[in-house]
Scaffold this motif. Structure first.
Motif, PDB file in Angstrom:
ATOM      1  N   SER A   2       0.816  -1.212   0.000  1.00 29.81           N
ATOM      2  CA  SER A   2       0.000   0.000   0.000  1.00 29.81           C
ATOM      3  C   SER A   2       0.847   1.258   0.000  1.00 29.81           C
ATOM      4  O   SER A   2       0.621   2.175  -0.796  1.00 29.81           O
ATOM      5  CB  SER A   2      -0.919  -0.007   1.221  1.00 29.81           C
ATOM      6  N   TRP A  26       2.794   1.672  -3.308  1.00 29.90           N
ATOM      7  CA  TRP A  26       1.909   2.102  -4.385  1.00 29.90           C
ATOM      8  C   TRP A  26       1.571   3.590  -4.250  1.00 29.90           C
ATOM      9  O   TRP A  26       1.566   4.328  -5.242  1.00 29.90           O
ATOM     10  CB  TRP A  26       0.626   1.262  -4.340  1.00 29.90           C
ATOM     11  N   SER A  81      -0.666  -1.059 -11.658  1.00 31.01           N
ATOM     12  CA  SER A  81      -1.822  -1.849 -11.230  1.00 31.01           C
ATOM     13  C   SER A  81      -2.139  -1.609  -9.756  1.00 31.01           C
ATOM     14  O   SER A  81      -1.305  -1.112  -8.988  1.00 31.01           O
ATOM     15  CB  SER A  81      -1.558  -3.335 -11.470  1.00 31.01           C
ATOM     16  N   SER A  82      -3.338  -1.985  -9.359  1.00 34.33           N
ATOM     17  CA  SER A  82      -3.779  -1.809  -7.975  1.00 34.33           C
ATOM     18  C   SER A  82      -2.950  -2.662  -7.028  1.00 34.33           C
ATOM     19  O   SER A  82      -2.657  -3.827  -7.303  1.00 34.33           O
ATOM     20  CB  SER A  82      -5.252  -2.182  -7.846  1.00 34.33           C
ATOM     21  N   HIS A  83      -2.563  -2.090  -5.885  1.00 30.36           N
ATOM     22  CA  HIS A  83      -1.718  -2.793  -4.917  1.00 30.36           C
ATOM     23  C   HIS A  83      -2.487  -3.877  -4.165  1.00 30.36           C
ATOM     24  O   HIS A  83      -1.881  -4.715  -3.479  1.00 30.36           O
ATOM     25  CB  HIS A  83      -1.167  -1.787  -3.905  1.00 30.36           C
ATOM     26  N   LYS A  84      -3.807  -3.893  -4.291  1.00 31.15           N
ATOM     27  CA  LYS A  84      -4.615  -4.859  -3.548  1.00 31.15           C
ATOM     28  C   LYS A  84      -4.340  -6.299  -3.981  1.00 31.15           C
ATOM     29  O   LYS A  84      -4.629  -7.234  -3.232  1.00 31.15           O
ATOM     30  CB  LYS A  84      -6.093  -4.529  -3.717  1.00 31.15           C
TER      31      LYS A  84
END
Length: 590
Positions: free
Chosen positions: A378, A381, A406-409
């Motif tokens: 998190s 990112w 891209s999303s860190h999730k």
């Protein structure tokens, strides 16, 4: 004596009758003349004038594009088009041959032009273009023929004095048919982005026309012509040429596929130079052989994996979060790091224990991965997002992309490590330069500017000044004798930067894998490090030969460009050599 009565001869009666007829005719003619001269005078005057008057369009020339110093990068030069009046022109075969010979076209083509446009939608056209954008010497030769119905029409041609040096920034124009008009519009680069401002608004006027179709007198102006506005770019043509020369030389030396180089001003985010190779000459009119790869501005349109040039921002994330300090030591032994999915992170050597500064100086993949694990997905990112990765710089340049983050999730341990060493995310050279401006400006994200700005732009704070200063000092070690970027050293100046070497993806059996033979060499840095003025990013795609790393290929280019750029801008040195000479004192010790 008996008198004879007087008789009027018959011919006398006919005489009176004829006189009466003539009198009626004279009265009729008088009444008609009176009607025409008095009642319908204005109508007939307008009707007669219309046959010898024409409403013509007054072209607006495009505004001039200049660099920050006022030197022209794109100008509109007056030129002529050879036209043929189709109603009055009656050229013989010999005259057709002579005219075609001067203009460099075939007689058949010339006759085809006349035949194809003489009738259009069942209405006769008055003129046809024989050849456009004719050189002045040819125009004079055509007029010297003195052929009836052959005349010149003034127009403008776009000319680019700096040619291929600024081709990717300035772009070029094309002609587009809009209704019955053929207008010039921007096709690429600044010409396209600022087409409305540069184009202007055409005017119109009414003129008298002679029997041979020539315009002999201007009667009235219907609409005033508004010429295009001038446009001053942030580009410095001196730095642009310097960057173009060095990039072109490097591509030839390393037999590289392509490359890009960006120079930004740390103070206000201005782009002082932006070049790509190979380039093209926008003055060439035959562009049918051109393709997108040639005139595409790779510095803003082609995102790439930045490799180790991303590592300073991993360190910044750790310092920002307060989980590490400058002297924090990380164990990089044994020089490899196994990840889930059978992935292995490797260093060239086993560096053992390294502090954060030496992790950058040695460009340790294992060390920076362990730092990224402690930072977390998190926070890492968010740090990337803060410095501009994952979204466009909003420079306004045509075709600009925002890269990919891209999303860190969905990041696992493998994705965190991959993002920390510059893989799995994509940035453009311009985005990378903007991110390094954040470090050089003390933590401010400054908007990228293609037009000339104020000397200083505040920007948005995205990093604490202490962290930005610490990271810049760490990057100075990269350019030291023991760092990977020692060839980026500039005599007399403190330099801070980071090398990068990334493997390029290739397709094998419809699968994307990283090639062991194709690499991308990068270097991003700034100078003077004590108070950064310039940020330069160098990208060389697929250099061939034994040398392919960022430290060996891109760093020397950076050094040569930075050295001359600082000299051109009169930036004072901040690393003066210490003199060890002794002064001999007369009558005493030295």
């Amino acid at each position: 004596m008996r008198t004879r009565p007087n008789k009027i001869p018959e011919f006398l009666n006919r005489r009176y009758l004829m006189m009466l007829v003539f009198l009626v005719m004279i009265i009729a003619l008088f009444l008609r003349a009176t009607w025409l001269q008095v009642i319908e005078r204005d109508f007939l005057t307008q009707k007669g004038s219309a046959q010898h008057m024409k409403l013509i369009k007054m072209h607006a020339y495009r505004g001039m594009v200049t660099d920050r110093l006022g030197d022209p990068l794109a100008i509109s030069t007056p030129i002529h088009a050879v036209c043929l009046n189709l109603k009055i022109s009656k050229l013989s075969n010999r005259q057709f041959s002579k005219l075609a010979s001067i203009l460099g076209i075939s007689v058949r083509q010339l006759k085809r032009i006349k035949k194809s446009v003489f009738w259009k939608k069942r209405q006769q056209k008055e003129f046809a273009y024989v050849k456009r954008q004719v050189r002045p010497t040819l125009a004079r030769r055509v007029m010297a023929l003195n052929y009836k119905g052959v005349y010149l029409k003034r127009e403008f041609k776009r000319y680019y004095p700096t040619g291929s040096t600024t081709a990717h920034v300035v772009g070029f124009t094309n002609f587009k048919d809009v209704g019955k008009e053929r207008i010039e519009v921007g096709a690429e680069g600044v010409e396209r982005v600022y087409n409305r401002e540069l184009s202007g608004i055409p005017g119109s006027k009414r003129v008298h026309k002679s029997r041979d179709g020539r315009y002999v007198e201007s009667v009235e102006r219907i609409r005033t012509t508004l010429h295009g506005k001038p446009l001053a770019l942030s580009i410095d043509h001196r730095l642009q040429y310097l960057a173009y020369r060095e990039l072109k030389s490097a591509l030839r030396k390393y037999r590289a596929k392509s490359g890009s180089l960006v120079i930004m001003d740390v103070r206000n985010g201005e782009v002082l130079a932006m070049v790509n190779g190979p380039s093209f000459n926008p003055n060439k009119t035959d562009r049918r052989r051109w393709h997108g790869n040639l005139y595409r501005n790779r510095a803003v349109t082609d995102p790439l994996e930045p490799g180790s040039t991303i590592k300073p921002f991993v360190i910044a994330a750790a310092l920002n979060a307060g989980i590490m300090k400058v002297n924090t030591r990380i164990n990089t032994s044994p020089g490899t790091l196994r990840l889930p999915g059978k992935y292995i992170i490797r260093d060239i050597h086993n560096h053992g224990m390294l502090n954060l500064t030496n992790i950058l100086a040695k460009s340790s993949n294992v060390g920076i991965s362990r730092v990224a694990f402690k930072v977390g997905a998190s926070r890492l990112w968010k740090q990337y997002q803060a410095v501009g990765f994952g979204h466009s710089t909003r420079s306004g340049y045509s075709g600009e992309t925002g890269g990919k983050l891209s999303s860190h999730k969905k990041w696992g341990k493998t994705q965190i490590a991959s993002h920390s060493i510059g893989y799995s995310l994509y940035v453009t050279p311009l985005q990378l330069a903007q991110a390094y401006v954040v470090l050089g400006s003390g933590g401010f994200l400054k908007p990228v500017a293609m037009l000339r700005q104020k000397p200083w732009v505040q920007g948005k704070r995205v990093m604490s000044p202490r962290v930005a200063t610490d990271v810049v000092r760490m990057m100075e070690k990269v350019v030291s004798e023991k760092g990977t970027g020692k060839l980026a050293h500039v005599q007399g100046y403190r330099v801070a930067g980071k090398t990068g070497t990334a493997r390029i993806v290739k397709k094998v059996n419809n699968q994307r894998i990283y090639s062991d033979r194709k690499h991308r060499a990068l270097f991003a840095g700034m100078a003077p490090a004590s108070s950064p003025r310039l940020v330069i990013v160098v990208v060389i795609n697929e250099p061939k030969g034994k040398e392919y790393s960022g430290g060996a290929v891109a760093a020397p280019i950076f050094a040569r460009v930075m050295k001359d750029a600082l000299r051109i801008l009169n930036v004072s040195p901040d690393k003066m050599p210490i003199s060890h000479k002794t002064i001999k004192i007369v009558g005493g010790r030295s």
